[in-house]
Design a protein around this motif. Sequence first.
Motif, PDB file in Angstrom:
ATOM      1  N   TRP A 217       0.811  -1.216   0.000  1.00 12.52           N
ATOM      2  CA  TRP A 217       0.000   0.000   0.000  1.00 12.52           C
ATOM      3  C   TRP A 217       0.847   1.270   0.000  1.00 12.52           C
ATOM      4  O   TRP A 217       0.399   2.322  -0.477  1.00 12.52           O
ATOM      5  N   GLN A 218       2.076   1.205   0.525  1.00 17.29           N
ATOM      6  CA  GLN A 218       2.904   2.415   0.607  1.00 17.29           C
ATOM      7  C   GLN A 218       3.172   3.017  -0.768  1.00 17.29           C
ATOM      8  O   GLN A 218       3.281   4.239  -0.900  1.00 17.29           O
ATOM      9  N   HIS A 219       3.277   2.171  -1.816  1.00 18.98           N
ATOM     10  CA  HIS A 219       3.522   2.691  -3.169  1.00 18.98           C
ATOM     11  C   HIS A 219       2.314   3.491  -3.662  1.00 18.98           C
ATOM     12  O   HIS A 219       2.468   4.546  -4.293  1.00 18.98           O
ATOM     13  N   VAL A 220       1.116   2.996  -3.379  1.00 18.27           N
ATOM     14  CA  VAL A 220      -0.092   3.709  -3.771  1.00 18.27           C
ATOM     15  C   VAL A 220      -0.200   5.021  -3.005  1.00 18.27           C
ATOM     16  O   VAL A 220      -0.532   6.067  -3.567  1.00 18.27           O
ATOM     17  N   ASP A 221       0.114   4.974  -1.719  1.00 18.30           N
ATOM     18  CA  ASP A 221       0.034   6.182  -0.892  1.00 18.30           C
ATOM     19  C   ASP A 221       1.013   7.238  -1.384  1.00 18.30           C
ATOM     20  O   ASP A 221       0.667   8.438  -1.465  1.00 18.30           O
ATOM     21  N   ALA A 222       2.225   6.832  -1.738  1.00 16.60           N
ATOM     22  CA  ALA A 222       3.221   7.791  -2.222  1.00 16.60           C
ATOM     23  C   ALA A 222       2.772   8.427  -3.538  1.00 16.60           C
ATOM     24  O   ALA A 222       2.978   9.633  -3.769  1.00 16.60           O
ATOM     25  N   PHE A 223       2.163   7.638  -4.392  1.00 18.57           N
ATOM     26  CA  PHE A 223       1.670   8.172  -5.668  1.00 18.57           C
ATOM     27  C   PHE A 223       0.564   9.202  -5.432  1.00 18.57           C
ATOM     28  O   PHE A 223       0.578  10.301  -6.017  1.00 18.57           O
ATOM     29  N   LEU A 224      -0.387   8.878  -4.568  1.00 21.35           N
ATOM     30  CA  LEU A 224      -1.473   9.819  -4.302  1.00 21.35           C
ATOM     31  C   LEU A 224      -0.954  11.089  -3.644  1.00 21.35           C
ATOM     32  O   LEU A 224      -1.466  12.198  -3.903  1.00 21.35           O
ATOM     33  N   ARG A 225       0.048  10.958  -2.786  1.00 26.07           N
ATOM     34  CA  ARG A 225       0.624  12.133  -2.128  1.00 26.07           C
ATOM     35  C   ARG A 225       1.245  13.082  -3.137  1.00 26.07           C
ATOM     36  O   ARG A 225       1.177  14.307  -2.992  1.00 26.07           O
ATOM     37  N   SER A 226       1.824  12.536  -4.206  1.00 28.77           N
ATOM     38  CA  SER A 226       2.506  13.361  -5.205  1.00 28.77           C
ATOM     39  C   SER A 226       1.571  13.868  -6.295  1.00 28.77           C
ATOM     40  O   SER A 226       1.918  14.805  -7.027  1.00 28.77           O
ATOM     41  N   PHE A 227       0.409  13.259  -6.426  1.00 31.94           N
ATOM     42  CA  PHE A 227      -0.523  13.615  -7.509  1.00 31.94           C
ATOM     43  C   PHE A 227      -1.284  14.882  -7.134  1.00 31.94           C
ATOM     44  O   PHE A 227      -1.854  14.995  -6.045  1.00 31.94           O
ATOM     45  N   GLU A 228      -1.287  15.869  -8.045  1.00 33.33           N
ATOM     46  CA  GLU A 228      -1.982  17.136  -7.790  1.00 33.33           C
ATOM     47  C   GLU A 228      -3.402  17.047  -8.368  1.00 33.33           C
ATOM     48  O   GLU A 228      -3.589  17.009  -9.583  1.00 33.33           O
ATOM     49  N   ASN A 229      -4.385  17.047  -7.503  1.00 34.57           N
ATOM     50  CA  ASN A 229      -5.774  16.842  -7.895  1.00 34.57           C
ATOM     51  C   ASN A 229      -6.412  18.141  -8.370  1.00 34.57           C
ATOM     52  O   ASN A 229      -6.103  19.223  -7.853  1.00 34.57           O
ATOM     53  N   GLU A 230      -7.287  18.046  -9.367  1.00 33.62           N
ATOM     54  CA  GLU A 230      -8.113  19.187  -9.771  1.00 33.62           C
ATOM     55  C   GLU A 230      -9.247  19.330  -8.759  1.00 33.62           C
ATOM     56  O   GLU A 230      -9.949  18.365  -8.473  1.00 33.62           O
ATOM     57  N   ARG A 231      -9.450  20.531  -8.223  1.00 32.22           N
ATOM     58  CA  ARG A 231     -10.406  20.687  -7.123  1.00 32.22           C
ATOM     59  C   ARG A 231     -11.844  20.396  -7.538  1.00 32.22           C
ATOM     60  O   ARG A 231     -12.676  20.073  -6.698  1.00 32.22           O
ATOM     61  N   GLU A 232     -12.141  20.471  -8.838  1.00 34.11           N
ATOM     62  CA  GLU A 232     -13.488  20.113  -9.276  1.00 34.11           C
ATOM     63  C   GLU A 232     -13.708  18.603  -9.264  1.00 34.11           C
ATOM     64  O   GLU A 232     -14.853  18.148  -9.326  1.00 34.11           O
ATOM     65  N   SER A 233     -12.640  17.825  -9.195  1.00 33.93           N
ATOM     66  CA  SER A 233     -12.770  16.373  -9.060  1.00 33.93           C
ATOM     67  C   SER A 233     -12.805  16.060  -7.567  1.00 33.93           C
ATOM     68  O   SER A 233     -11.827  15.599  -6.975  1.00 33.93           O
ATOM     69  N   VAL A 234     -13.944  16.336  -6.945  1.00 30.73           N
ATOM     70  CA  VAL A 234     -14.041  16.367  -5.492  1.00 30.73           C
ATOM     71  C   VAL A 234     -13.688  15.028  -4.857  1.00 30.73           C
ATOM     72  O   VAL A 234     -12.933  14.963  -3.883  1.00 30.73           O
TER      73      VAL A 234
END
Length: 919
Positions: free
Chosen positions: A709-726
Motif C-alpha cells: 500500500w505504501q507505493h499507492v500512498d506515495a503516488f497519491l501524495r505526489s498527484f496534484e488533484n483538480e479541485r473540481e474532481s471532489v
Amino acid sequence: MSEALELLEETVSPMVLREKDRTAASIRAMIDQMRVLPMFGDVSDEQAERLARLLEERNGIHMGVGAIVDTPEFRPWLHDARARIDPHYWSRYKKLLQSKKLPADVITSTDTITDSILDRMGNPEEPGPWDRKGMVVGHVQSGKTQNYTGLICKAADAGYRLIVVIAGIHNNLRNQTQMRIDEGFVGRDTGRLEKKDTRDRPRVIGVGKFDDRKAPVSLTTTLKDFNRATATTNTSQIASYAVPVVLVIKKNSATLANLVDWLKEHSTTHGTDMVDQPMLLIDDEADNASIDIKYGKGETSRINGQIRELLALFRRSCYVGYTATPFANIFIDPDTDDDVRGQDLFPRHFIFGLDAPTNYFGARKVFIDGIPDEEDQRPNHIRYITDNGDVLPVKHKIDHALTALPESMLDALRSFLVARVVRNLRGQTAQHASMLVNASRFTGIQGLIRNRLHQKLKEIEDAVRVDGGRPDAAEYNEEIGAIHRCWEEEYADAGPAWNEVREGLLPVIASTQVVAVNAASPAGLDYEGGGAGQTVVAVGGFSLSRGLTLEGLTISYFLRSSVMYDTLMQMGRWFGYRPDYEDLCRIWMPVEAASWYAHIGEATEELQLELKRMQQANATPEQFGLAVRSHPSALMVTARNKMGAGQKHVMVGLSNSFIETVKLSAAARTLQLNRSARDQLLEDLATEGYGPDSAGKVTGGYLLRDVPWQHVDAFLRSFENERESVLTDPRPVRQYIAERAHDELGTFDVLIASLQPGPDRTPVNIGGWPVIPPQRSLGEQELRRGVLAISGKKARLSSRGIEKVGLEREVARQAEEAYEREELAKKQDGSGSERPNYPDRIYRAKRTRPLLVLYNIALKTEGLPEALVDSVPAEPVAAWALSFPVSARPDRKVEYILNPVALRELFGDDDSDEDSLDD
C-alpha cells in the motif's frame, strides 16, 4: 382499434387471466379459438398477432413490493382494524385500474404496498395527539400518482377526513394532479358541469361511474387552486365529516398561507372541529421547494415553514413525501425542531422504496443497458445532438438571436410525425402522442422555438398536401424526401412500408399542435379538453422538467445541462410506460447529458439496493439517511442551496466505492507534475520486482498483484488533484487507506491500463511499459476554464467491467450468476437479453483487495472549436481510478471539505435551472 378487435380483446383477456400456466403459445391458441366465430371475422392475422403480443406483455408484467425501513417504535394497527373498515373508496379505485387494463400483478402489488404504507401512518381511530412523517421513493414517471391516489382512497376508508395534496410549483402540474384525484378519488369533474333535469350537476367521471355515493368534497377544482371564500361556502358540506374533504394545492407560499389562515379561522370562528380530524398531507415532488434551504442562517425557508405550520395545526397528522429523487430530503437534519412549526420534514418514521414494474421504460433500459461500450456503436434510443453550435448553444443568454433551428431538431420533428403515423397504423389513433422540446430555460427563447417549429410544420404540411399522393413523392419533393430519409433511418423495421406511412402523413401533420408550456403560456397543454388522440409538440423548460406527464411521449429533444442529480433526473420526462410503441421512442441530447444520466441511473439504483440492505438489517430511517449522505455520490446529488450555504464538511464512506479522476487540471505545470508522480510509481514498482516482466496481461492492460500500500500512498501524495474532481481529493483518500492498511488495505492490485493491440494502435513507452493509451473526449465548457473534463458517451475514464480485473474467473462468474438470478426474479417471466450488462458493483462486492487503475489518456480534439485545440495536451495525461472493496468498518468515514467556490463550480447558481421570464 376496430370494434371486432376490441371485442376480441375483451373476450380473450379474462381467459388469459384465468390461465395459471399461460405461455405465448397458449395466448395465441385462445385468440385463434375465438377468431373462428363470425363476430371476429374482420380481425386480420396481423391484428391478431399484435393483440397476442399485447396480452403477452400485459400478463407478463410484474411489480415487486419494494423495501421499507421503519422507526423501532412502529406498531402495526391495520390488521386489527380491517374488519371495521369499509373499503368503499379503494374498491372503486381498484375497478378503475382494472378498467384501464393495468396488469393484474401491478394492481395486486399496488394494493399490498398501499396497505403497508397505511399501516405505518397513524391510526385515525387513535385519540392522539400524534404525528407521522414518511417518504415514498419511486422512479421518475413510474406511477407515483397512482400509488398515492390509492393510498388516499385507503386513508379515507380508514377514517382520515382531511386530505391535502401539495402538487408541485406550477399551475399545469397542480391542474393535472387535480384531474387525477378527481378521476381516482372524487369521482366527479370539479372543473366542468353537465345539465341534468335543468340543474347544473358535476359531471361523473372515473371512479364515480362505478359508485357515485359518498363523493368526497373537493375544496379545489381543475380550474381553481384553494380560495378562502370558495372554501367557506362549503362549510355546511364538511361540518359533519360524513365524507372526506380533499384539497389539491400548488406548492406556493401565498396558497399555503391562505390555507393555514383559513384553517385557523375555521377551527375557532365556525365552531367546527376540523383541526381535530385526522389529516393526511401528500407532498408530491417532496424534494422540490419543501426543503429548508436556509440552514446556517437561523431561519426556515418560507414554504418549508408553512408546511410544518400546517401540520402543527392538527393534533393528529401524517406527512408522506413522494419523490423519485430523494437526495435532498436525506440532507434534512432529523433533529431540527421549533415551537411554532414543529419538527422538520425528515421522514423519521418510515422510508418506502417502490419497485418499478418490469415494463418500466427507465434509466437502466435507456442509459445503462442501452449504451454500448464500443465508441462507434449507436445506443438504441438515443441520438446525439452535435449541430446546435452557435445556432442554439446549451448555454445562451436571454436575448440570444435564434434565427434558425438545429437540423437535429427538425429531424426529431420528422421522426415524431413518422412515429405518429406508425402508431396510428398500429391502432393507436385514439391515444395521445407527444414530443418534448426542452432546449432553453428562457420563456422568450421557448416562444421562438415554438414559432420556428410551427413554421416548419406548415411547410411540411403544404408539401404533403401538394405532392403527398404521388408514389414518387420522396424523389420529387425535398420536404417529403427528408421525411422518407427519416423513416428509412429510424423506422424502416417498425412494420409499415413507406407507402403506408406516406399515405398516413397528412391527417397526422394537419392535426399536430405546437404549444409552449411555461409561465408565459399557462393554458398551452390540455389533453383533457382537446379530445382523444391528440398529437402535440410541447416546447418548454422547467415547467416540463418536473412532475408533469406528457401523454404518449414518443420523441424528446433535450438540450439542457445540469450536474445536480435530482434536477437532471427530473428533467427526464421520457421515462414511464410505452405499451406497443417503446421501439419508436427516440431521445435527442448532447453526448455529455447521456453520460450523466447513465451515472445517475447507477447512483439511484444503488440507493434502492441500499434501502433493501438496510431493511434486512432492521435499520432506521436516520441510519439510512446517514448511509446515503456518506455515499461518495452524495457530494454531487443535489443543488447547492439544498445542501446549505458556506463551507461544507461532509463525512464520506469509501467502503464499496469507485472513484476516478474524471476532471484534471489543464495547467502544463500540473500535468507534468502528475506525469512525474506516475513515472516515480512505475520506477519504484520496478525496483521491487513489479516490472513489465512480472505483470499479467489481462483485458484492460497489465496487472500487478499484491503491491504494498505504501507505493499507492506515495503516488497519491505526489498527484496534484483538480479541485473540481471532489471525490479524488488525495487527503481523505489517503486517510481512508492508512486507517485500514494494517488489515484490509495492506496490498493492492495495480492495473496499468492499455488498449488491446490493433490497426492504428501503436504502443508508446511510458516508464518502460508498452502502453496503448485509451482515448477520451473533452467537454468544451470545462476546457474554456482550464479543466480537462472527460466527456463522451460515458464521461468515464473506465470502461464497463474494469472492476472485474484481478478476480478469479470462478468468483466473477458467481457474481454474474447471482446478478442474473436477481434480474430474473424481478421479471419472473424470463424476458430480457440473453446476456445482461453486468454492473461493476457486483464485482466490487467480491473483491478482497483494492484496485488502483493507472491511466495514460490520449485526449481527442474532434468536435472542439479551433481556438481550443491548442490547449489540449498532445502527450498522454496521467489519471487514476480506485476501487475499494467492502470494509468491515463501513461506518468509519473520512471528511471531505467543500469551500463555497468549489460548491459554486460543482452545483452552479441557485436559479440555474429555473425558467426565466424575459420581462
